[in-house]
Scaffold this motif. Sequence first.
Motif, PDB file in Angstrom:
ATOM      1  N   LYS A 125       0.853  -1.176   0.000  1.00  0.00           N
ATOM      2  CA  LYS A 125       0.000   0.000   0.000  1.00  0.00           C
ATOM      3  C   LYS A 125       0.894   1.234   0.000  1.00  0.00           C
ATOM      4  CE  LYS A 125      -4.207   1.616   2.198  1.00  0.00           C
ATOM      5  NZ  LYS A 125      -5.171   1.420   3.250  1.00  0.00           N
ATOM      6  N   PHE A 126       0.675   2.149  -0.935  1.00  0.00           N
ATOM      7  CA  PHE A 126       1.417   3.401  -0.939  1.00  0.00           C
ATOM      8  C   PHE A 126       0.490   4.527  -1.347  1.00  0.00           C
ATOM      9  CE2 PHE A 126       2.271   1.131  -4.889  1.00  0.00           C
ATOM     10  CZ  PHE A 126       1.890   2.039  -5.850  1.00  0.00           C
ATOM     11  N   LYS A 127       0.636   5.635  -0.661  1.00  0.00           N
ATOM     12  CA  LYS A 127      -0.218   6.803  -0.886  1.00  0.00           C
ATOM     13  C   LYS A 127      -1.686   6.401  -0.895  1.00  0.00           C
ATOM     14  CE  LYS A 127       0.127  11.279  -2.040  1.00  0.00           C
ATOM     15  NZ  LYS A 127       0.722  12.300  -1.242  1.00  0.00           N
ATOM     16  N   GLY A 128      -2.003   5.345  -0.136  1.00  0.00           N
ATOM     17  CA  GLY A 128      -3.379   4.903  -0.016  1.00  0.00           C
ATOM     18  C   GLY A 128      -3.809   3.820  -0.993  1.00  0.00           C
ATOM     19  N   LEU A 129      -3.026   3.565  -2.056  1.00  0.00           N
ATOM     20  CA  LEU A 129      -3.403   2.561  -3.057  1.00  0.00           C
ATOM     21  C   LEU A 129      -2.948   1.179  -2.619  1.00  0.00           C
ATOM     22  CD1 LEU A 129      -4.537   1.943  -5.908  1.00  0.00           C
ATOM     23  CD2 LEU A 129      -2.214   2.261  -6.757  1.00  0.00           C
ATOM     24  N   LYS A 130      -3.880   0.237  -2.597  1.00  0.00           N
ATOM     25  CA  LYS A 130      -3.573  -1.141  -2.218  1.00  0.00           C
ATOM     26  C   LYS A 130      -3.305  -1.949  -3.491  1.00  0.00           C
ATOM     27  CE  LYS A 130      -6.241  -2.729   0.960  1.00  0.00           C
ATOM     28  NZ  LYS A 130      -7.388  -3.344   1.630  1.00  0.00           N
ATOM     29  N   VAL A 131      -2.139  -2.597  -3.538  1.00  0.00           N
ATOM     30  CA  VAL A 131      -1.728  -3.365  -4.710  1.00  0.00           C
ATOM     31  C   VAL A 131      -1.332  -4.769  -4.266  1.00  0.00           C
ATOM     32  CG1 VAL A 131      -0.077  -3.511  -6.611  1.00  0.00           C
ATOM     33  CG2 VAL A 131      -0.814  -1.271  -5.792  1.00  0.00           C
ATOM     34  N   THR A 132      -1.824  -5.778  -4.970  1.00  0.00           N
ATOM     35  CA  THR A 132      -1.395  -7.151  -4.723  1.00  0.00           C
ATOM     36  C   THR A 132      -0.322  -7.482  -5.743  1.00  0.00           C
ATOM     37  OG1 THR A 132      -3.595  -7.731  -3.928  1.00  0.00           O
ATOM     38  CG2 THR A 132      -2.135  -9.543  -4.528  1.00  0.00           C
ATOM     39  N   GLU A 133       0.864  -7.792  -5.245  1.00  0.00           N
ATOM     40  CA  GLU A 133       1.984  -8.128  -6.114  1.00  0.00           C
ATOM     41  C   GLU A 133       1.996  -9.634  -6.335  1.00  0.00           C
ATOM     42  OE1 GLU A 133       5.724  -6.887  -4.499  1.00  0.00           O
ATOM     43  OE2 GLU A 133       6.655  -6.812  -6.470  1.00  0.00           O
ATOM     44  N   ARG A 134       1.909 -10.040  -7.604  1.00  0.00           N
ATOM     45  CA  ARG A 134       1.931 -11.452  -7.947  1.00  0.00           C
ATOM     46  C   ARG A 134       3.176 -11.728  -8.789  1.00  0.00           C
ATOM     47  NH1 ARG A 134      -4.170 -12.399 -10.004  1.00  0.00           N
ATOM     48  NH2 ARG A 134      -3.411 -11.082 -11.661  1.00  0.00           N
ATOM     49  N   GLU A 135       3.409 -12.985  -9.036  1.00  0.00           N
ATOM     50  CA  GLU A 135       4.611 -13.378  -9.763  1.00  0.00           C
ATOM     51  C   GLU A 135       4.692 -12.735 -11.147  1.00  0.00           C
ATOM     52  OE1 GLU A 135       6.345 -17.546 -11.272  1.00  0.00           O
ATOM     53  OE2 GLU A 135       5.741 -17.492  -9.164  1.00  0.00           O
ATOM     54  N   ALA A 188       3.670  10.257  -9.199  1.00  0.00           N
ATOM     55  CA  ALA A 188       3.858  11.431 -10.053  1.00  0.00           C
ATOM     56  C   ALA A 188       2.527  12.048 -10.463  1.00  0.00           C
ATOM     57  CB  ALA A 188       4.653  11.035 -11.296  1.00  0.00           C
ATOM     58  N   ARG A 189       1.460  11.269 -10.396  1.00  0.00           N
ATOM     59  CA  ARG A 189       0.149  11.751 -10.885  1.00  0.00           C
ATOM     60  C   ARG A 189      -0.843  12.080  -9.788  1.00  0.00           C
ATOM     61  NH1 ARG A 189      -0.935  10.035 -16.716  1.00  0.00           N
ATOM     62  NH2 ARG A 189      -2.609  11.462 -16.272  1.00  0.00           N
ATOM     63  N   VAL A 190      -0.556  11.695  -8.543  1.00  0.00           N
ATOM     64  CA  VAL A 190      -1.541  11.914  -7.482  1.00  0.00           C
ATOM     65  C   VAL A 190      -1.274  13.253  -6.799  1.00  0.00           C
ATOM     66  CG1 VAL A 190      -0.311  10.747  -5.614  1.00  0.00           C
ATOM     67  CG2 VAL A 190      -2.789  10.779  -5.601  1.00  0.00           C
ATOM     68  N   GLY A 191      -2.337  13.994  -6.572  1.00  0.00           N
ATOM     69  CA  GLY A 191      -2.231  15.274  -5.901  1.00  0.00           C
ATOM     70  C   GLY A 191      -2.390  15.120  -4.393  1.00  0.00           C
ATOM     71  N   GLU A 192      -2.267  16.213  -3.704  1.00  0.00           N
ATOM     72  CA  GLU A 192      -2.424  16.207  -2.239  1.00  0.00           C
ATOM     73  C   GLU A 192      -3.817  15.755  -1.826  1.00  0.00           C
ATOM     74  OE1 GLU A 192      -0.176  16.668   0.197  1.00  0.00           O
ATOM     75  OE2 GLU A 192       1.269  16.689  -1.434  1.00  0.00           O
ATOM     76  N   ASP A 193      -4.788  15.978  -2.713  1.00  0.00           N
ATOM     77  CA  ASP A 193      -6.170  15.599  -2.415  1.00  0.00           C
ATOM     78  C   ASP A 193      -6.438  14.116  -2.706  1.00  0.00           C
ATOM     79  OD1 ASP A 193      -5.972  15.716  -5.142  1.00  0.00           O
ATOM     80  OD2 ASP A 193      -7.582  17.178  -5.413  1.00  0.00           O
ATOM     81  N   GLY A 194      -5.412  13.409  -3.201  1.00  0.00           N
ATOM     82  CA  GLY A 194      -5.570  11.987  -3.491  1.00  0.00           C
ATOM     83  C   GLY A 194      -6.191  11.705  -4.839  1.00  0.00           C
TER      84      GLY A 194
END
Length: 111
Positions: free
Chosen positions: A5-15, A102-108
């Motif tokens: 999870k970074f900057k609020g985005l949850k990502v599942t990393e797979r092979e 690079a694309r997310v603003g302070e407001d998310g």
Amino acid sequence: MDIKKFKGLKVTEREDSLLLKVLVRPSSAKRSFSLTDEGELRAKLISPAVDDKANQELIATLSKMLKIPKSSVLIESGCSSKSKKVALFGLSLAELKELFLARVGEDGILS
């Protein structure tokens, strides 16, 4: 599978890919992306949810935003639902993080 999870985005990393949960709102007046409190990507799309148009717009927009071919964006589940699981191929977690931050603003909200 490893969930990051970074900057609020949850990502599942797979092979072989990264997996995102995306909540789609078709037939919106304006296209935009933001995050839910649960770390899911919220996509407001202009296209209606008819004849797969909203799904096609989602794939095309993510492809363009993340600089990967359309063939590298796959809706794995939820093709006929507003809640989707989208796999991204050919993109590392570090690359996704860099492009996303690079694309997310302070407001998310993604630009």
